[in-house]
Design a protein around this motif. Structure first.
Motif, mmCIF file in Angstrom:
data_model
loop_
_atom_site.group_PDB
_atom_site.id
_atom_site.type_symbol
_atom_site.label_atom_id
_atom_site.label_comp_id
_atom_site.label_asym_id
_atom_site.label_seq_id
_atom_site.Cartn_x
_atom_site.Cartn_y
_atom_site.Cartn_z
ATOM 1 N N LYS A 19 0.846 -1.194 0.000
ATOM 2 C CA LYS A 19 0.000 0.000 0.000
ATOM 3 C C LYS A 19 0.880 1.241 0.000
ATOM 4 N N ILE A 20 0.770 2.030 -1.078
ATOM 5 C CA ILE A 20 1.484 3.301 -1.141
ATOM 6 C C ILE A 20 0.649 4.317 -0.363
ATOM 7 N N ALA A 21 1.116 4.679 0.823
ATOM 8 C CA ALA A 21 0.349 5.554 1.706
ATOM 9 C C ALA A 21 0.665 7.024 1.483
ATOM 10 N N LEU A 22 1.923 7.332 1.219
ATOM 11 C CA LEU A 22 2.344 8.702 0.910
ATOM 12 C C LEU A 22 3.170 8.658 -0.364
ATOM 13 N N ASP A 23 2.775 9.479 -1.334
ATOM 14 C CA ASP A 23 3.347 9.375 -2.674
ATOM 15 C C ASP A 23 3.993 10.697 -3.098
ATOM 16 N N GLY A 24 5.101 11.031 -2.455
ATOM 17 C CA GLY A 24 5.828 12.242 -2.828
ATOM 18 C C GLY A 24 5.153 13.518 -2.349
ATOM 19 N N VAL A 25 4.879 13.610 -1.046
ATOM 20 C CA VAL A 25 4.192 14.780 -0.495
ATOM 21 C C VAL A 25 5.176 15.938 -0.308
ATOM 22 N N ASN A 26 4.825 17.084 -0.870
ATOM 23 C CA ASN A 26 5.589 18.317 -0.686
ATOM 24 C C ASN A 26 4.665 19.359 -0.070
ATOM 25 N N LEU A 27 5.131 20.000 1.001
ATOM 26 C CA LEU A 27 4.302 20.980 1.687
ATOM 27 C C LEU A 27 5.182 21.948 2.462
ATOM 28 N N GLU A 28 4.829 23.221 2.396
ATOM 29 C CA GLU A 28 5.497 24.230 3.217
ATOM 30 C C GLU A 28 4.437 25.032 3.962
ATOM 31 N N MET A 224 -6.385 15.913 0.002
ATOM 32 C CA MET A 224 -5.495 14.785 -0.264
ATOM 33 C C MET A 224 -6.246 13.644 -0.941
ATOM 34 N N ASP A 225 -5.511 12.908 -1.784
ATOM 35 C CA ASP A 225 -6.063 11.717 -2.435
ATOM 36 C C ASP A 225 -4.893 10.828 -2.855
ATOM 37 N N GLY A 226 -5.004 9.543 -2.556
ATOM 38 C CA GLY A 226 -3.972 8.608 -2.966
ATOM 39 C C GLY A 226 -2.588 8.933 -2.455
ATOM 40 N N GLY A 227 -2.512 9.485 -1.251
ATOM 41 C CA GLY A 227 -1.217 9.794 -0.665
ATOM 42 C C GLY A 227 -0.563 11.044 -1.205
ATOM 43 N N ARG A 228 -1.342 11.865 -1.907
ATOM 44 C CA ARG A 228 -0.803 13.106 -2.480
ATOM 45 C C ARG A 228 -1.678 14.285 -2.086
ATOM 46 N N ILE A 229 -1.086 15.467 -2.046
ATOM 47 C CA ILE A 229 -1.855 16.702 -1.914
ATOM 48 C C ILE A 229 -2.269 17.124 -3.314
ATOM 49 N N VAL A 230 -3.576 17.065 -3.592
ATOM 50 C CA VAL A 230 -4.050 17.329 -4.950
ATOM 51 C C VAL A 230 -4.562 18.757 -5.115
ATOM 52 N N PHE A 231 -4.760 19.457 -4.000
ATOM 53 C CA PHE A 231 -5.238 20.841 -4.099
ATOM 54 C C PHE A 231 -4.819 21.597 -2.847
ATOM 55 N N ASP A 232 -4.393 22.836 -3.047
ATOM 56 C CA ASP A 232 -3.901 23.677 -1.950
ATOM 57 C C ASP A 232 -4.328 25.106 -2.262
ATOM 58 N N VAL A 233 -5.170 25.669 -1.395
ATOM 59 C CA VAL A 233 -5.701 27.002 -1.682
ATOM 60 C C VAL A 233 -5.675 27.878 -0.435
ATOM 61 N N GLU A 234 -5.417 29.157 -0.625
ATOM 62 C CA GLU A 234 -5.427 30.118 0.479
ATOM 63 C C GLU A 234 -5.741 31.497 -0.073
ATOM 64 N N GLY A 235 -5.785 32.468 0.807
ATOM 65 C CA GLY A 235 -5.946 33.858 0.402
ATOM 66 C C GLY A 235 -7.297 34.173 -0.211
ATOM 67 N N GLU A 236 -7.296 35.089 -1.172
ATOM 68 C CA GLU A 236 -8.539 35.578 -1.770
ATOM 69 C C GLU A 236 -9.275 34.475 -2.516
ATOM 70 N N GLU A 237 -8.531 33.604 -3.202
ATOM 71 C CA GLU A 237 -9.176 32.508 -3.935
ATOM 72 C C GLU A 237 -9.971 31.627 -2.978
ATOM 73 N N ARG A 238 -9.401 31.327 -1.828
ATOM 74 C CA ARG A 238 -10.098 30.496 -0.840
ATOM 75 C C ARG A 238 -11.333 31.207 -0.281
ATOM 76 N N SER A 239 -11.216 32.497 -0.034
ATOM 77 C CA SER A 239 -12.326 33.249 0.552
ATOM 78 C C SER A 239 -13.538 33.291 -0.372
#
Length: 270
Positions: A19-28, A224-239
């Motif tokens: 089972k591939i649980a985490l597939d190259g996760v990058n996050l800051e 997250m999906d399939g051990g990856r971050i598939v979407f990351d949103v903040e700021g005005e777009e998120r609001s």
């Protein structure tokens, strides 16, 4: 504050149960970021938290926290600077010890001074515990000598939150920490969480199944999906985003519809 680079983890490699649980996760995460995380069961949310806390060492990648490389640090050392709450209210406390003793353990464990774990709690420390308990507005400041096992689930989860933030952590991880509570208690614990995180300016990651919470709490939303971050949103777009917008972004980026019943039912919750 937190930098994850190419984090990978495979369980049972080379077997039929691989089972591939985490597939190259990058996050800051910047200092003070409060990011919510949503995703289906098996998406890798809890596994990501376990990689950060050191419950296991990732197969590949690096973890930098507060400028320090903790990739290969043991879990007990990371626990001094990382607060972690679980979905089960019973996991974060010792039931046969008193409220005061639980707080003392958390306070000394997270102590920054050398040999802090071998120190003793002073009268001044006990007054500090009492003041912090009073902020919960649950009357626990008058029950400090009672065993934690006598508390309700909501009281134990609120106490666990207090224990995790008694000494301000570099990072706070909340893994659906209100999901096992009744709606009224969950709302109260969530309000406490928002207040403590804001007051102490804690960098925080919170897993939730509630789509409204995912967009309304904090300043950033991850999917997250399939051990990856598939979407990351903040700021005005998120609001400007609605729950339907978030679901559509998941479909576009993951290549499939989000099919978690709890998450989809939360569209009608508020």
């Amino acid at each position: 504050m937190l930098k994850l680079h190419n984090i990978r983890k495979t369980f049972n490699p080379g077997t039929v149960n691989e089972k591939i649980a985490l597939d190259g996760v990058n996050l800051e995460l910047k200092a003070g970021d409060f990011a919510t995380i949503v995703g289906s069961n098996g998406a890798g949310k809890s596994t990501l938290f376990n990689a950060i806390t050191g419950a296991f060492i990732a197969d590949e990648g690096s973890i930098i926290l507060g400028g320090e490389d903790i990739t290969f640090k043991p879990e007990f050392q990371r626990s001094r600077v990382i607060g972690h709450l679980f979905q089960d209210p019973l996991k974060g406390t010792a039931p046969n010890m008193t409220i005061e003793e639980n707080l003392a353990l958390a306070y000394l464990r997270a102590g920054r001074a050398q040999r802090a774990t071998f120190s003793r709690i002073s009268r001044k420390d006990k007054e500090f515990f009492r003041e912090r308990l009073a902020l919960l507005d649950m009357g626990l400041e008058d029950r400090m000598k009672q065993p934690v096992g006598l508390l309700s689930g909501g009281q134990r989860q609120a106490l666990t939150l207090l224990m995790a933030t008694l000494v301000t952590p570099r990072l706070l991880l909340l893994d659906e920490h209100t999901a096992a509570l009744d709606p009224a208690t969950a709302e109260k614990v969530l309000a406490l969480t928002s207040r403590i995180v804001a007051e102490q300016k804690i960098t925080c990651l919170m897993v939730t199944h509630n789509m409204h919470q995912a967009l309304e709490l904090g300043n950033r939303t991850l999917m997250m999906d399939g051990g990856r971050i598939v979407f990351d949103v903040e700021g005005e777009e998120r609001s400007r985003m609605t729950v339907d917008d978030l679901l559509e972004k998941f479909r576009q980026n993951a290549g499939q519809q989000l099919d978690n019943d709890r998450i989809l039912l939360s569209k009608t919750e508020k």
